[in-house]
Enzyme design. Sequence first.
Site, PDB file in Angstrom:
ATOM      1  CB  CYS A 382      62.284  94.167  19.137  1.00 56.34           C
ATOM      2  SG  CYS A 382      62.309  93.249  17.545  1.00 56.34           S
ATOM      3  CB  CYS A 533      88.021  57.108  16.852  1.00 57.74           C
ATOM      4  SG  CYS A 533      88.537  56.749  15.290  1.00 57.74           S
ATOM      5  CB  CYS A 536      91.166  53.443  16.644  1.00 49.94           C
ATOM      6  SG  CYS A 536      91.043  54.865  17.060  1.00 49.94           S
ATOM      7  CB  CYS A 826      90.964  59.933  15.247  1.00 52.02           C
ATOM      8  SG  CYS A 826      91.684  58.339  16.673  1.00 52.02           S
ATOM      9  CB  CYS A 829      92.807  57.311  13.108  1.00 51.65           C
ATOM     10  SG  CYS A 829      92.058  55.841  14.163  1.00 51.65           S
ATOM     11  CG  HIS A 918      57.832  92.314  17.835  1.00 53.58           C
ATOM     12  ND1 HIS A 918      58.640  93.529  17.723  1.00 53.58           N
ATOM     13  CD2 HIS A 918      57.228  92.348  18.717  1.00 53.58           C
ATOM     14  CE1 HIS A 918      58.403  94.223  18.767  1.00 53.58           C
ATOM     15  NE2 HIS A 918      57.431  93.455  19.446  1.00 53.58           N
TER      16      HIS A 918
END
Length: 968
Positions: A382, A533, A536, A826, A829, A918
Amino acid sequence: LYCKDSNVELEVALRSNLAMALLKIEEYRDALNECSIGIALDTSAPKLWYRRALAHEGMQDWTKAIEDLEECLQLFDASDLSKAQERMKKAAIEARERINQTKSIVTKTKTQHHDVFIQKETVITLLKARCEALKPSLTKKDEAFFLLEWNWWQQWCKTVGLFDGDDNGFILSLLAPGAISLFRSSNLPQNDGGDDDDMDVDVDMELDLGPIDNSRLLISRDTPFTMHWYHADQELAPNLVRGYDYEIIPREVYQALSTWYGETTVPICRRTSSDNILQLYQDSNYGGKSITSLRNMSQVQNQQNRGPLCGACHAPNAKARCKQCLVIYYCNRSCQESHWPYHKHLCSKAAMEKNNNNSRQLRHSVHSRLGRVGLHNLGNTCFMNSALQCLSHATPLTRHFLSQAFLQDLNPHNPLGTRGKLAHAYDQVLRELYMGSSLAMSPTTLKVAIARFAPRFAGCSQHDATEFLAYLLDGLHEDLNRIRKAPYVELPDIDDRSDMSIAGAEAWNGHLRRNDSLVLQTFYGQFKSTCVCPQCNRVSVSFDAFNHVSLEIPQPQTNRFLPILVFGGQNSGPPVRWMIQVRRGCFVTDIRQALSKQCGIPFQRLALCDVYDFNIYEILQDSKNVNAIRTSDVLAAYNVDPYTNTTIHVIITNSCQFSKGNEEKKSPRANEEGNNEDLFGFPLLTSFKASLTCKEVYQHLWEQFHYVEGIRKEWMQICITDNNGKALALFPGESSILPSDSGEKIVNFLGKDCTERFLFCTIQWKMNNGAATSFDKSAFVKVIDHESYIQGIQQELKVRSGVTLDQCFQTFTRPERLDENNMWYCNQCKKHVRALKTMELWRLPNVLVVHLKRFEFKHALRRDKLDTFVDFPLDGLDMSQYCGKSMDNEKSFVQDDTCAMYDLFAVTNHFGRLGFGHYTAFARSWDESGMGRDGWALFDDSSVRREVETNIVTPAAYVLFYRRRAFN
């Protein structure tokens, strides 16, 4: 050193190679000197003449360049050539033709178009005069601006040096507001034709601008989608981006450019409105008319003007007619060939019995079905049937298959596709739905094809309709991808300083270089994802294509309402039903603390339990997450003593025991073979001191039922059991029944079974003869509703009726903090962080598929379904407020938003829970003229019936299908 030894041949070769290297780094004057010295040593070296000609070309000395090439070709003609020399001769001939053409272009430009310096000064003078006339405003009402193709405008600015000076800001201020001075021109391809010497390059040269050509801005009607789904009078292509596709030029400047260069396309003019806004797509605001009136007016007009419908794809204005029956029309021969297997038996009959009634019946039999055919359930399919019924009502894609136009797009060698098998299987299903004569058909071929390439859909297991739909769209796209050899596309990093409209257009065009199909044109849009981030503050933006949008159903204030039955303990009366509101993601200890504050029972004395089947299923630990508690769970809190070595805790269940005379039927929980007893009522959890006698325990347990009306103490019989309900023979005579009048301490009977200070017992309510008539089981489930419960129910009902599709989109575009399992890397970083992520819809698709996330993840083996009612519009869904591109354009001078109005044409419904539910579908037909007049239909596997419009919006709605209105 070689020069000192008078090795002329080697010196000439070295100077030739040095000249080649200087040409590569565009040091044309030094290359010219080296070639001149070499020619002075040896005038018969054709390479030196060829490379000195390239140096002259780089210095734009066309006459001397041609003279050197003529000398080079004469030397080649006077001697036998090697293969390398033949290649260089060919390159010299091509260079001569190129330089002659460039020379004529430059001469023509100087004589007919004026000098580039004069063009620049003329344009600046016109802009200054315009600004002086408009002061102090930048524009005026009804001022005319013209669209100019971006690459042409960019090349002209580069040619005349419009932005080469230090006054770029001043030049920009003279142009239309928001003008862009960004250039992204690439170097011209360079080729040499030599050997080691085959690394010579052509120099960069001025391009001939030629006449103004805006054809890239206009709709190309050579694709099936644009041919059918854009109005004939529509000119501009959708989703144009200023600074990437076009620029807006004041009338005075455009007239000057068209006078100098001419134009190959009709000018595209737009005028400013009263609020100094320039609307790029003039009809995107619907002319100020209401949505309903405009839709109805357009639908009536289009239906009156369209010609005969095609018998295969049901497209209007069909021209070709069946030569046998002379009744059915077709778009072309491929449509007729597609329909012939289903039409031939009716066609021959109509040809033999030619009369008006037969013609009308034949025409009605062809155009009355419109896909309203059921799909047989092949065993938990179904989910597939509902998705297919909705997808089959996506008219652009369905027409593409019914007309057999998809055969031209088949890509059997695409490694990401199914070698065309999925497309052929889907085509077979559509032809049976729209051309067959049966009331229901079996999609066996399609299921086999899908199971072959996606084994997870094999077998008879239930699956998610959205997952199936996503796979089907991706598979059809790859099978019909017109790109035979996808190039490598590398997109640059995007940050918050980039122009998002241009970056989004570049990302989309990069995607189109690898993907091009009618599926993409119909269903695919573009997301904008922004990550920040937390350490930073670096911002990274990416654009990704999508074929459906999954929306979280918002819950009020991110809190959850939990009804809890509170049993106050000894002589406290009936249990009280409280409603506790806690935040999602909290723990059981938070629930106990909130409940303690409301009901006044000390936190340490509250034991929170999960009640199931008239028994305590689990005593919830403080560390359990509230998300693991299902909405169907019954929670009960009991006022008991804290766990100590001197306290015994008892779990109590209730059952009935009937007896006649001296015959007594034993409890089945005390007899493994019995099965004539049922548990009823609320279970209880209580505690007492371990020093109590049997008589005192009996009295303590009786006091737990003081709130139950109509019972007597002598009816109560306490049977001690294990945790599985099996009776324990602990008392004299190997009895499991607690002696109600014994003065012996209960711990003396429990022995080792009391090591954990925990007991299970079933209270058997004995009924003698007719006493059962006065025994009411419902008295054991009597509950007092606290005011907090009533208020909580009202808030939940408000949530069920108050969540709209708009709120779902607002939740989707709301920033969220990534969790530990989905951290973002990042680059600044150099580590994974929990970034703040924001998702936006950037480019809207023509058919928008919306998935409502009704299944809430608890853990790996469990997902709860959210039955929250989501109210969604059937007509007039305005997506402009959720499209990031549209919101960025709100304050722009140029409003280049295309139509963002959508109408619903199909819904996939889900009933039950995950894996055991269903699926059904609602759908209605539509075409260029609008929504069909036949209304909605309900598809429930092989059953199809009409449905009224008021029944479409239900809490079972799971996937919504919207179609975009025509752009004009």
